[in-house]
Every structure is written in structure tokens, then in C-alpha cells.
Motif scaffolding. Structure first.
Motif, PDB file in Angstrom:
ATOM      1  N   ILE A  89       0.841  -1.204   0.000  1.00 13.79           N
ATOM      2  CA  ILE A  89       0.000   0.000   0.000  1.00 13.79           C
ATOM      3  C   ILE A  89       0.873   1.251   0.000  1.00 13.79           C
ATOM      4  N   LEU A  90       1.944   1.224   0.790  1.00 16.21           N
ATOM      5  CA  LEU A  90       2.824   2.386   0.867  1.00 16.21           C
ATOM      6  C   LEU A  90       3.654   2.554  -0.402  1.00 16.21           C
ATOM      7  N   VAL A  91       4.013   1.454  -1.063  1.00 12.32           N
ATOM      8  CA  VAL A  91       4.686   1.567  -2.359  1.00 12.32           C
ATOM      9  C   VAL A  91       3.766   2.297  -3.340  1.00 12.32           C
ATOM     10  N   TYR A  92       2.509   1.925  -3.338  1.00  7.99           N
ATOM     11  CA  TYR A  92       1.531   2.579  -4.214  1.00  7.99           C
ATOM     12  C   TYR A  92       1.336   4.041  -3.816  1.00  7.99           C
ATOM     13  N   THR A  93       1.211   4.306  -2.507  1.00  9.90           N
ATOM     14  CA  THR A  93       1.036   5.669  -2.022  1.00  9.90           C
ATOM     15  C   THR A  93       2.251   6.530  -2.332  1.00  9.90           C
TER      16      THR A  93
END
Length: 523
Positions: free
Chosen positions: A365-369
Motif C-alpha cells: 500500500i505504501l509503495v503505491y502511495t
């Protein structure tokens, strides 16, 4: 019309405010949507900072209940933000968790002072290229570090090293190693990313259910049935236990440490800037969104002071959660407050459920964010608007990645300030002499400041003596007192030599910051 009739014709603001019964249903539904968006982000950001997940949850609760109650922007949602990840990570690695509490408390007190003394306008004056470069650098740092976490590996403290080792992380995720589960974690991370991308591509009517929550839920179910031996979230039995505060001697040493104050000022500054950036983005979605900036910064300060005391991560206003709140139909600040209550209820009543969340899924999720924080689209836009602004963006972006957040932003700020000084020093002077008369026209365009005074004085001194001089000042957009004094001296010198010098002093006075009517030398 009598006073009674007038008051009846014009209802009071309290009467214009819709009753709670008219807005409660929409606020309740919006709060559930925001809760579902905020939960994985609170956990993931804490993991990215190298902090216990409970610290992210505490910040989410305080951001909802406390900041939501005091906020100057009723529809804005506050919580731990990706923009502070690299700075908070550095604090924890350098000074420890206990020092983070003290630094967060100091940052909150600084924000309270900024709001109380109405200095929040300072944060609205930051160059957009600087802010975009900062956010892009933060996004790249998050992507570089969380890519390794997504394969259940430990990232380095250096962003450049994390970027350089991404091929190694890809190799670990693709090729199973004896006794290691990197490939399993990578599969969970890719599965999470795939769901987020597919769900984000769905029509907007499906977006009421957040993609991040759906992806995490799917990862939890898959890991539960497959019993994958990978890392999971660890939530302590007493999430709200009073934190271990520094001893008086240690507290005194921290307060005497210059680095601690620099970190506190940095967190306070960046949190305030990101909050106001979030408000601006929210207002672009709907001009009806009202904003009391000083009150909002004060509310953020109170929230950060409480996070420092209760063991939460620093918080800011966050555009992702705020947009979700707005798009879900929130009407009042009640939706923001309720979302914090739902987080607290989940932690108190269902802590075992949180312990089933795989770390790789949160990292995905943080890679995407982080990827969405990188403003690739800003490069052609800034190139079209101003190549100087593009340079500020690139210097800030590269500086944040190669050094740290504070030094990178400082590089961009210095460059933006130098550009401003260069702009203020730009003065174009054209001299045109009439061939059939003894008249010379001098056209001034740009800014006449002390920085351009040497050029102005040298040009005027080179004009032939005995001619009539007409200074045209329509093209000036600014002139300071030093340049006014120089023009006054020049006019006296021309007239003393038998010539004439025409200067529109009334027009010049309107181009000064304080509307100077006449230079002192002419009085």
C-alpha cells in the motif's frame, strides 16, 4: 421595517445551520468510509517509520477525535502522514522512540504558537515547485524503502542504497531461497498491488469501498487459509498504556540538544505545510469548503502535543483521507470525529484481527502511495511555466533523496530565494534620443531595487549632459527607497546642469511598499 421584522426576515447563522438529524446519516456513512481508508494507512506508515503499529493507531485516533473537534477545516481528516515518514524514521534511528515523543510534543507547541499568533500565512507562501519536489522526494524514499519491506527484508537507512538494492530485492522475491520466505511475502505484496490497481480502475461508483482496505482484507484471508510463514502486524495487549517518558536527566539532555530542536521545528514546519497543502487541494474540489488556517494549525498543534504525550506518531492533515471524507458525502466535522472513535473501538475490541495483517501487504500500500506522491507530471508543467521553477523542483527532489528531508528542503528553499533575488534585481533600461530635439526618453521596466541600483546609476550617469530627460516608469512594478533616492539625486544633477528631468513621482509612489510620496532629498 421594525427591528423585530428585520430579525425575522434574516435568520441567524445558528438557524441556517442544518440540524443534526439532517446530517447525521451522511456523516455516519462518511465516517465509516474514512475509517476503512485510514486504518491500513495508520498501520503502514508506522511500519515504514520503524515504529510500533500502535503508534500509528494512536495518532489516527487523536487526529480524528481531538483535531477533528478543534479543526478550522471541518471536513479535513488528520492522522499520520506519508510526508513525515523519512523524518520520523531518522528521529527514531538517531534518538530513539522516547525522544520522538519529546520532539513531537515540541513540534505541537510550535504549531500552537504559529496558530495563536496568526503566522500560518507563512506556510502558504512556499514555492509550489519546492513543495512538489519535497513530496516527490518523500515518495521516492517511501517506494525505495517499502519495496524491500514488501519482500520481508529490512531496508537500509540510505534512500540511495535502497534504490540501488531494488534489483536484489526483486531477485529475492522471484527466486526462493533455502529457509527464506521472501518469495511468499513478495507474492502477497504483488497480490495487494494488483487488487489496488484493478479496483482503482473500476468506475467511481465502486470507490465507496476503499481499494487499500479491500486489498488488505483479501491478503488477510489468503494468508489465513494458506498459513503463510511471513511477518504480521504486532499489536501489544495494552495499546493505550502510558508511554515510557524520558527521565528528568534524559529529558534535560534532549532539550539542550540542538538537533532535537531542529527536528521539532522541521516536523512542525512540514506538518503545517502539508496540512495547508491538503486544505488547498480540498478547496479545489469544492469552493464551498471553508478554511480557518490559524485555527487549523492550532488544532494540529494540540493533536501533535497529545501524540507526543500519549505515544503517537506526528500527524498532519491528509489529502487522501480528507478527499475520501468529502467524496463520501460528509456534511460536518462529526464524520471526522467518528472515524477516530471507530479506530479506537477496533483496537480495544478486536486487536487479534489486526495481528492477522501481513506486513508485506501494508508495504505494498505504501509503495503505491509513495509512487502517487512522486509528481512526474510536474516536470513538463514546470518546464512550460518556468525553467527556473523546474530547477527548484529537481534540486529539492534530488536533495531529499541524496541527503535527508531537512537538507533537501533547505537546498530548494535557498535556490528559490536566490531566484527571487534575481527576479527582484532584473531591471531593463532603454534609452531613446530624439534626433531632432535635445530630448532623451528613458524607459524603466521590471524591479528597481538596491540589487539593480549599480546598473541604474551607471546608465543614468552615461547620459549626455545638457539634454532634457524624460523617465518613463509605467513598466516598473516595484521600486524601493534606495532607487527613489538615486532618481531624485539624478533629477537634481540634471537640473543643476541646465537641463530638465521629468519623473512621474506620483506614479512611482504607488509602486513602493509604503506608498512613499516624495524622496527625502526633495523635501
Amino acid at each position: 421595517m421594525s427591528a423585530t421584522e428585520s430579525s425575522a426576515a434574516e435568520p441567524s447563522p445558528a438557524a441556517l445551520k442544518p440540524p443534526l438529524s439532517a446530517t447525521f446519516g451522511r456523516d455516519l456513512m462518511a465516517s465509516l468510509v474514512v475509517f476503512l481508508v485510514a486504518l491500513p494507512l495508520c498501520l503502514g506508515i508506522a511500519v515504514a517509520c520503524g515504529a510500533p503499529p500502535a503508534m500509528g493507531l494512536i495518532a489516527g485516533i487523536i487526529g480524528g477525535v481531538v483535531v477533528g473537534t478543534l479543526s478550522g477545516v471541518p471536513l479535513q481528516v488528520s492522522g499520520p502522514a506519508a510526508g513525515l515518514v523519512s523524518l520520523v524514521h531518522d528521529v527514531i534511528q538517531t534518538h530513539g522512540i522516547e525522544a520522538l515523543g519529546v520532539i513531537t510534543l515540541l513540534a505541537g507547541l510550535i504549531q500552537i504558537a504559529v496558530g495563536v499568533f496568526k503566522f500560518s500565512g507563512v506556510f502558504r507562501a512556499v514555492s509550489p515547485a519546492l513543495v512538489q519536489g519535497m513530496l516527490s522526494g518523500i515518495g521516492m524514499i517511501i517506494v525505495a524503502s517499502q519495496f524491500h519491506v514488501m519482500v520481508d527484508d529490512k531496508p537500509s537507512s540510505s534512500a540511495l542504497q535502497n534504490l540501488a538494492l531494488i534489483p536484489q530485492a526483486v531477485q529475492k522475491g522471484l527466486f526462493p531461497m533455502d529457509g527464506a520466505s521472501h518469495h511468499l511475502a513478495a507474492a502477497v505484496g504483488l497480490f495487494t498491488l494488483l487488487i489496488i490497481l484493478l479496483w482503482s480502475a473500476m468506475p467511481k461508483r465502486f470507490h465507496l469501498l476503499p481499494a487499500a482496505l479491500l486489498a488488505v482484507a483479501a491478503a488477510v484471508i489468503a494468508c489465513h487459509f494458506l498459513q503463510l510463514p511471513i511477518s504480521y502486524v504486532q499489536i501489544p495487549a495494552q495499546t493505550f498504556a502510558w508511554p515510557s517518558l524520558p527521565q528528568p536527566a534524559q529529558l534535560g539532555a534532549l532539550l539542550m540538544n540542538q538537533d532535537v530542536w531542529i527536528m521539532a521545528i522541521s516536523i512542525g514546519f512540514i506538518a503545517a505545510a502539508e496540512t495547508i497543502l491538503s486544505v488547498t487541494a480540498l478547496q479545489r474540489q469544492d469552493v464551498r469548503v471553508t478554511a480557518a488556517y490559524d485555527r487549523e494549525v492550532t488544532a494540529q498543534g494540540v493533536g501533535n502535543a497529545m501524540c507526543g504525550l500519549l505515544g503517537g506518531l506526528p500527524l498532519t492533515g491528509v489529502i487522501v483521507r480528507s478527499s475520501a471524507n468529502f467524496q463520501a458525502g460528509a456534511q460536518t466535522r462529526l464524520s471526522t470525529i467518528l472515524h477516530g472513535i471507530w479506530i479506537a473501538a477496533l483496537v480495544l475490541l478486536f486487536p487479534a484481527l489486526l495481528a492477522k495483517i501481513p506486513i508485506a501487504s501494508l508495504a505494498a500500500i505504501l509503495v503505491y502511495t509513495g509512487f502517487k506522491l512522486i509528481r512526474f507530471q510536474a516536470i513538463p508543467e514546470l518546464f512550460r511555466i518556468s525553467k527556473g521553477e523546474l530547477v527548484v523542483f529537481l534540486v529539492t527532489f534530488i536533495g531529499v533523496i541524496s541527503t535527508n528531508l531537512l537538507e533537501g528542503v533547505l537546498m530548494g528553499f535557498i535556490l528559490a530565494s536566490l531566484r527571487l533575488l534575481h527576479t527582484l534585481s532584473k531591471l531593463k533600461i532603454d534609452c531613446v534620443s530624439e534626433p531632432d530635439s535635445a530630448k532623451t526618453h528613458v524607459y524603466l521596466r521590471g524591479s528597481a531595487s538596491f540589487l539593480s541600483l549599480p546598473t541604474l546609476s551607471a546608465t543614468l550617469e552615461q547620459l549626455p549632459a545638457g539634454r532634457d530627460i524624460h523617465l518613463h516608469v509605467d513598466g516598473l512594478h516595484y521600486i524601493d527607497h534606495a532607487s527613489l533616492e538615486s532618481l531624485a539625486c539624478f533629477q537634481n544633477r540634471v537640473e543643476c546642469s541646465g537641463g530638465q528631468c521629468r519623473i512621474e513621482w506620483a506614479d512611482l509612489s504607488r509602486k513602493t511598499p509604503h506608498r512613499v510620496k516624495l524622496p527625502m532629498v526633495l523635501l
